[in-house]
Design an enzyme around this catalytic site. Structure first.
Site, short mmCIF file in Angstrom:
data_model
loop_
_atom_site.label_atom_id
_atom_site.label_comp_id
_atom_site.label_asym_id
_atom_site.label_seq_id
_atom_site.Cartn_x
_atom_site.Cartn_y
_atom_site.Cartn_z
N HIS A 258 1.42 -1.03 0.07
CA HIS A 258 -0.06 0.05 0.15
C HIS A 258 1.17 1.47 0.24
O HIS A 258 0.71 2.32 -0.78
CB HIS A 258 -0.80 0.36 1.16
CG HIS A 258 -1.69 -1.03 1.15
ND1 HIS A 258 -2.42 -1.64 2.36
CD2 HIS A 258 -3.01 -1.25 0.24
CE1 HIS A 258 -3.25 -2.59 2.14
NE2 HIS A 258 -3.75 -2.50 1.68
N LYS B 267 -15.18 -7.19 4.51
CA LYS B 267 -14.13 -7.68 4.94
C LYS B 267 -14.15 -8.27 6.51
O LYS B 267 -13.90 -9.13 6.43
CB LYS B 267 -12.95 -7.77 4.84
CG LYS B 267 -12.88 -7.06 3.29
CD LYS B 267 -11.35 -6.74 2.83
CE LYS B 267 -11.58 -6.61 1.06
NZ LYS B 267 -10.01 -5.63 1.02
N ARG C 10 -2.17 -6.33 -8.91
CA ARG C 10 -1.08 -6.63 -8.28
C ARG C 10 -1.47 -8.18 -9.23
O ARG C 10 -1.07 -8.20 -10.97
CB ARG C 10 -1.55 -7.44 -6.93
CG ARG C 10 -0.95 -6.88 -5.39
CD ARG C 10 -1.93 -7.36 -4.79
NE ARG C 10 -2.98 -6.62 -4.26
CZ ARG C 10 -3.83 -6.89 -3.28
NH1 ARG C 10 -3.04 -7.18 -2.09
NH2 ARG C 10 -5.01 -7.13 -3.21
N SER D 214 -2.99 -7.65 3.32
CA SER D 214 -3.18 -7.23 4.33
C SER D 214 -3.71 -9.07 5.08
O SER D 214 -3.51 -8.81 5.82
CB SER D 214 -4.40 -6.86 4.96
OG SER D 214 -4.01 -4.88 4.32
P1 ADP Z 1 -5.88 -5.31 0.37
O1 ADP Z 1 -6.22 -5.97 -0.91
O2 ADP Z 1 -5.08 -6.10 0.54
O3 ADP Z 1 -6.73 -5.77 2.14
P2 ADP Z 1 -7.47 -3.26 0.58
O4 ADP Z 1 -8.36 -3.67 0.12
O5 ADP Z 1 -6.81 -2.17 1.70
O6 ADP Z 1 -5.74 -4.63 0.64
O7 ADP Z 1 -6.21 -2.41 -1.06
C1 ADP Z 1 -6.57 -0.96 -1.82
C2 ADP Z 1 -6.06 -0.90 -3.05
O8 ADP Z 1 -4.69 -1.00 -2.22
C3 ADP Z 1 -6.71 -1.85 -3.14
O9 ADP Z 1 -6.39 -1.24 -5.26
C4 ADP Z 1 -4.85 -3.24 -4.11
O10 ADP Z 1 -4.96 -3.84 -5.10
C5 ADP Z 1 -3.89 -1.92 -3.66
N1 ADP Z 1 -3.13 -2.94 -3.13
C6 ADP Z 1 -2.56 -3.57 -1.78
N2 ADP Z 1 -2.00 -4.56 -2.07
C7 ADP Z 1 -1.29 -4.42 -2.52
C8 ADP Z 1 0.34 -4.49 -2.87
N3 ADP Z 1 0.47 -5.27 -2.39
N4 ADP Z 1 0.89 -3.75 -4.20
C9 ADP Z 1 0.07 -3.09 -4.31
N5 ADP Z 1 -1.24 -2.57 -4.30
C10 ADP Z 1 -2.45 -3.51 -3.40
#
Ligand code: ADP
Length: 181
Positions: free
Chosen positions: A20, A44, A99, A137
């Protein structure tokens, strides 16, 4: 003077990972101000309450950037329909991280529908960096709960908070991840 470019990076941030952070720092190269929208009603079932998730984002951004850059990042709660929120906050572009192929299908559909709702708001996808593309996460929480080493995925501060949370007897919620946006 050209119009200020305001980006919105929405997510659950439960908790914020190095992946993030990479998107936040790279997002700052394409917008003037980046609103990190922390989802209130994340379907979630977040491990951390909204206040903690926001505090972690703030701490991470402040420690990874200089004071001037940190000012360009605004951490806010995010609720309701993404496109309405974006309009209300004068957002010019929504920033998302991409990703694997698994992200693509969901994001493509979401972006297409959002474009129908409001074509004036652009959605910018940043490809995950090689170093971080495997971090989510959800897996950080699962590995942490089982006592694994999470130091490659999150900062020291976040790792400490995770351990404290588990010490309070919190369970990790996994299973089908339904997104709130
Ligand atoms: P997660 O999917 O890990 O629970 P979020 O819902 O908080 O995380 O994701 C928010 C945004 O951050 C989304 O666009 C997701 O694709 C992106 N994101 C999450 N982890 C990564 C990562 N390791 N690299 C790039 N983008 C990421």
């Amino acid at each position: 003077m050209s119009k200020e470019r305001v980006g919105l990076y929405p997510g659950t941030f439960d908790p914020i990972t190095n992946g993030h952070m990479d998107i936040i720092l790279r997002g700052l190269r394409i917008v003037d101000t980046l609103i990190v929208g922390v989802a209130v009603n994340a379907g979630k079932g977040p491990l951390f309450p909204i206040e903690d998730r926001m505090a972690m984002v703030r701490e991470e951004v402040d420690s990874a950037t200089d004071a001037e850059t940190a000012k360009r990042v605004v951490v806010r709660t995010f609720d309701g329909l993404l496109i309405d929120y974006a309009k209300r906050n004068g957002v010019t572009a929504i920033v998302r991280g991409l990703r694997a192929v698994s992200d693509f299908e969901y994001e493509f559909q979401m972006a297409s529908m959002n474009r129908k709702l409001d074509p004036s708001i652009e959605i910018a996808f940043l490809m995950a960096s090689d170093k971080y593309h495997f971090i989510s996460s959800r897996f950080v929480k699962e590995i942490g709960a089982l006592g694994g080493d999470i130091s490659h995925f999150v900062s020291e501060g976040v790792a400490k908070r995770l351990l404290a949370r588990y010490a309070q007897g919190e369970k990790v919620l996994s299973g089908a991840a339904s997104k709130a946006y």
